[in-house]
Write an enzyme that holds these catalytic residues in place. Structure first.
Site, PDB file in Angstrom:
ATOM      1  N   THR A  47       0.818  -1.045  -0.020  1.00  0.00           N
ATOM      2  CA  THR A  47      -0.029  -0.057   0.000  1.00  0.00           C
ATOM      3  C   THR A  47       0.770   1.246   0.063  1.00  0.00           C
ATOM      4  OG1 THR A  47      -0.141   0.134   2.350  1.00  0.00           O
ATOM      5  CG2 THR A  47      -1.707  -1.146   1.257  1.00  0.00           C
ATOM      6  N   SER A  48       0.161   2.242  -0.594  1.00  0.00           N
ATOM      7  CA  SER A  48       0.961   3.554  -0.420  1.00  0.00           C
ATOM      8  C   SER A  48       0.107   4.611  -0.280  1.00  0.00           C
ATOM      9  CB  SER A  48       1.659   4.081  -1.874  1.00  0.00           C
ATOM     10  OG  SER A  48       2.047   5.242  -1.765  1.00  0.00           O
TER      11      SER A  48
END
Ligand code: NAG
Ligand code: NAG
Ligand code: NAG
Ligand code: NAG
Ligand code: NAG
Ligand code: NAG
Ligand code: NAG
Ligand code: NAG
Length: 729
Positions: free
Chosen positions: A296-297
């Site tokens: 995830t970012s």
């Protein structure tokens, strides 16, 4: 009749049969009453606590980006540990404590000290099995606390002050939670939070089977799950939520200690509930815990090339390798506030999580009922062999990091000529081929084959000099309350890895009759030990950063699935027997190296005193909301006193002739920045600034600096400095 056929003839057999039926009826009735909301109000004893864990805010490497130049120079917001205790009211020794610390990852050494202290303070209540040390995965906290050598390299060894602050603050948070135990009710729900995360390795996600991907709308989990804590009257006391998003909103070039988006979300929620409490002095505890965070970012706008003068400047990075002109350095993820600053992106991503939690807290959520159970074991991942469900025996490997590990990610690009997505076995830059053998031992054939197709850069599993580089043994832990099961994960699972693990564990809970169809499973981590990343086998094959950092090889996820599923049977209340366990990892702190030097001395320049104002606030015109007011003082090294549970600064307001502190160093509107001006003479300055919020009442204010100076003899004395007073209109 059916019953007659099976009715035991002997009297005690009959009694046993009756008591069994009676027991089943009681269980059914309790469940029925529980589901109607009666009977449940006092089923749990609940405790919530918060405390300060901020280590040295200057001259210390920060943890997360593994960047040597990222040495802290001050404070944006303090790091906290928050703790939630859940105990069965009718059998209070059945309890667990979940800790969510504003740090990059849980760690074996930290956990060992925390467990030692809590189990001696509260014998029989808290132990190695029921304490979970989770993290927010913040990348802007103080570093140096991890026990293994590899993560200590950029911090030039172990930093005892950091570890001590985290342990002391975490133990205090649990103590406060323990002292706040009172009967109450738990409820559970989820909601969709969009635009707070994206997948930073979509090319790796796409290698997962199409049928599997088709079952999900997004390439990231968008649900925020929330466990709500109420008192007996139904008043909220706090919550613990889970949502996967990297703590990389604040960039690698920041040097002010902060809590990143989850620390900020917790602050925003707590400040909304208790607007007049100083940060950390609140009783409502908001928990924003991490989930399957691996790929995830928070940089939701995507990754773009920052390559001034090049034809690809401003274009999206290359898809498979996240490069710009074949190099990773210029490829940067952009957060939602990127046109303003990374701190603004941080606030927005925090606010989106806060909005999700608020939505759930305003609903009536399904009430939880049922037992409190936990299980914990150690698993040695070095050549751990086990059977896949189809009967094939496979094994995990001693830890190793691939070439793409050094390629970094779009949240923090790597260095030199490393890129992501490198699984080739052909020789590379001869310099690295030479250097890698000097850094860690060359992998023997069995390791190279075990880790295939990862080209090994750091063979950490074979490096034990001067002490172990990476953990071989990880913690496997499950916590259960009613239908909720928390899989406490010693690493960062990617989206699909987390989905697979949750699904298999949930199916096992249901098929073994331990939890009904409402079984609800969450992944929480990186917790307890830092075993780096966990990808699916398909993602591993393409070796982006997450695959290259899946240190135990391609079967890592399957080994966890095997182990967590196997431990499900221990979540049945009253189940006796102890799970098989490998030995606990050895304590390495006694061997730890530190190259860090202490504070030598502080001096004020001739004719000046500590705390004297060097640059004052403006006194001839009023300030307005949105303005930044600042003053510079003759300073001393803040490492002399961490001022845990206190502050390095206050903003004071004059009220009825008295100065009242209205802001501390943990308000996001204030900053504390320290600058060494002469190493030889021990001079330094401190800049205190405050960006005036819209809600600020007009009036007379001043800035106060709270410092501590070290004399040549080694004694430490506190001092205070004040700016002139100024007006906010
Ligand atoms: C969210 O809650 C709903 C209703 O309980 C459930 O069906 C769904 O599986 C939950 N989502 C996740 C990711 O667990
Ligand atoms: C950090 O980098 C970003 C993006 O490159 C830039 O906008 C920002 O000003 C930098 N911050 C600092 C403190 O240098
Ligand atoms: C913390 O809150 C308590 C209770 O509201 C109050 O008495 C105390 O002064 C507060 N401490 C600080 C440092 O604000
Ligand atoms: C990147 O690498 C490719 C393949 O090796 C090459 O064709 C291309 O010219 C390179 N681009 C740049 C900007 O160096
Ligand atoms: C882990 O297992 C390997 C292989 O069986 C063994 O050589 C090693 O000593 C074990 N390590 C620990 C810390 O127990
Ligand atoms: C079992 O599954 C694994 C992973 O999908 C596969 O590599 C292996 O060949 C399978 N074994 C058999 C006997 O089908
Ligand atoms: C290496 O990655 C490529 C995609 O970049 C993939 O097609 C190939 O199968 C991978 N090689 C191995 C041995 O898994
Ligand atoms: C202090 O720092 C702030 C924010 O970083 C800056 O705007 C201000 O100019 C500095 N003030 C002084 C007096 O150096």
């Amino acid at each position: 009749m059916y019953i007659l056929d099976t009715t035991p003839t002997e009297l005690d057999g009959l009694l046993h049969w009756f008591s069994d039926v009676f027991h089943k009826i009681c269980v059914c009735l309790t469940a029925l009453l529980a589901s109607t909301g009666m009977f449940t109000q006092q089923s749990y004893l609940l405790g919530l606590g918060i405390a300060d864990i901020t280590g040295p805010v200057v001259e210390t490497n920060m943890m997360g980006y593994a960047s040597l130049p990222q040495t802290d120079t001050g404070l944006h917001m303090r790091q906290r540990s928050r703790a939630w205790i859940v105990a069965d009211a009718s059998n209070p020794s059945d309890r667990f404590v979940y800790i969510n610390a504003d740090i990059a990852m849980g760690d074996t050494g930290l956990r060992r000290s925390i467990v030692e202290q809590l189990s001696s303070m509260y014998p029989d209540l808290y132990n190695n099995e029921n304490i979970a040390l989770g993290s927010t995965h913040s990348h802007s906290g103080v570093g140096g606390y991890l026990e293994n050598l590899l993560p200590q390299i950029t911090s030039k060894g172990y930093v005892k002050e950091t570890a001590d602050a985290i342990v002391a603050g975490t133990v205090l948070a649990v103590k406060r939670a323990h002292e706040s135990l009172q009967p109450g009710q738990l409820s559970l729900g989820n909601t969709t939070v969009l635009e707070a995360n994206i997948n930073r390795s979509p090319s790796a996600y796409l290698t997962n089977p199409a049928e599997e991907r088709a079952r999900y709308r997004y390439d990231q989990d968008k649900e925020l799950t929330l466990l709500r804590f109420d008192d007996v009257s139904g008043n909220p006391r706090g919550f613990l939520s889970f949502f996967p998003v990297h703590g990389t909103s604040i960039y690698e070039n920041n040097t002010l200690v902060s809590g990143d988006n989850k620390g900020m979300a917790a602050y925003l929620y707590e400040a909304m509930m208790e607007p007049h409490a100083m940060p950390g002095n609140n009783t409502f505890v908001a928990g924003f815990a991490q989930a399957n965070v691996g790929d995830t970012s928070p940089n939701t706008e995507g990754a773009f090339c920052e390559s001034p003068g090049q034809p690809w400047d401003g274009l999206p990075c290359e898809f498979d390798h996240s490069t710009c002109g074949n190099r990773t350095q210029d490829c940067h993820g952009r957060g939602p506030g990127f046109r303003i600053s990374d701190f603004e992106s941080n606030r927005i991503v925090a606010q989106r999580q806060v909005d999700g939690a608020k939505k759930l807290m305003s609903r009536s959520l399904p009430v939880i009922s049922g037992p409190v159970v936990y299980v914990h074991t150690y698993l040695n991942m070095s050549y751990h062999s086990f059977q896949l469900p189809n009967g094939t025996t496979v094994q995990t490997c001693p830890p190793a990091l691939g070439y793409s590990f050094a390629g970094g990610t779009t949240d923090g690009p790597g260095a030199f000529d490393f890129v992501q997505g490198d699984n080739s076995s052909s020789p590379r830059n001869p310099f690295w081929e030479l250097v890698k053998g000097a850094v860690t031992p060359r992998p023997p054939v069995e390791q190279a084959e075990c880790q295939y197709p990862k080209p090994i850069l750091l063979n950490a599993g074979y490096a034990s000099s001067p002490y172990t580089w990476s953990p071989h043994v990880v913690d496997i832990q499950l916590l259960r309350v009613g239908n909720l099961v928390i899989l406490v994960m010693p690493g960062e699972m990617t989206t699909m890895a987390g989905r697979r693990l949750r699904e298999v564990v949930r199916a096992q809970l249901i098929s073994s009759g331990i939890v009904g169809d409402d079984a609800y499973v969450v992944v929480a981590g990186p917790a307890n030990t830092y075993g780096h990343y966990v990808t699916t086998r398909e993602e591993y094959a393409v070796q982006r950063y997450e695959g290259a950092s899946t240190i135990y090889g391609q079967w890592t996820l399957d080994a966890y699935i095997d182990k967590y599923t196997d431990l499900v049977r221990f979540l049945k209340p009253g189940f006796t027997g102890t799970p098989e366990s490998n030995d606990a990892p050895k304590d390495l702190t006694s061997k730890s190296i530190t190259l860090r030097t202490g504070v030598i001395v502080d001096h004020a320049p001739l004719g000046k005193h500590f705390g004297d104002v060097l640059t004052d606030v403006l006194t001839n015109a009023p300030y307005h909301a949105g303005d930044t007011v600042s003053a510079r003082f003759v300073g001393a090294n803040p490492r002399n006193n961490l001022r845990l549970e206190e502050t390095f600064l206050t903003v004071d307001q004059l009220m009825n002739g008295q100065w009242i502190s209205v802001r501390s160093d943990s308000h996001p509107s204030t900053r504390f920045e320290w600058l060494r001006t002469s190493t030889t003479f021990g001079y330094s300055t401190v800049n205190i600034s405050w960006t005036i919020e819209d809600i600020t009442a007009p009036g007379t204010y001043r800035l106060t600096y709270l410092g501590d100076a070290k004399s040549l003899g080694g004694s430490i004395s506190p001092f205070t400095g004040y700016s002139s007073s100024f007006t906010v209109s």
